[in-house]
Design a protein around this motif. Sequence first.
Motif: not given
Length: 75
Positions: A31-32, A36-38, A51-53, A58-59, A61, A72
């Motif tokens: 997480k940033d 927000k989770e990545y 980035e997790r929606r 997940v958006n 990569h 971040l």
Amino acid sequence: ALYKHMSSFEVPVLLARGFSFGIDSSLLWGKDRTGKEYQVVDDDKWLLFGERRANGGVNSHKRMSRVEFDALFAV
């Protein structure tokens, strides 16, 4: 840093900043500073950040520069 973008060699940096491995060592989650989770994929050369929606997906990569990463995921 060896490269402008975060590379596979920098996995220990992610672990030191609270990331943890997913189902195997090529996948990490973290997480940033805003929560927000990545998802991070290690493709054996680069670390690719997605980035997790809100819906759980997940958006796309993409590589991340060390400067972006430090902004971040500041310690």
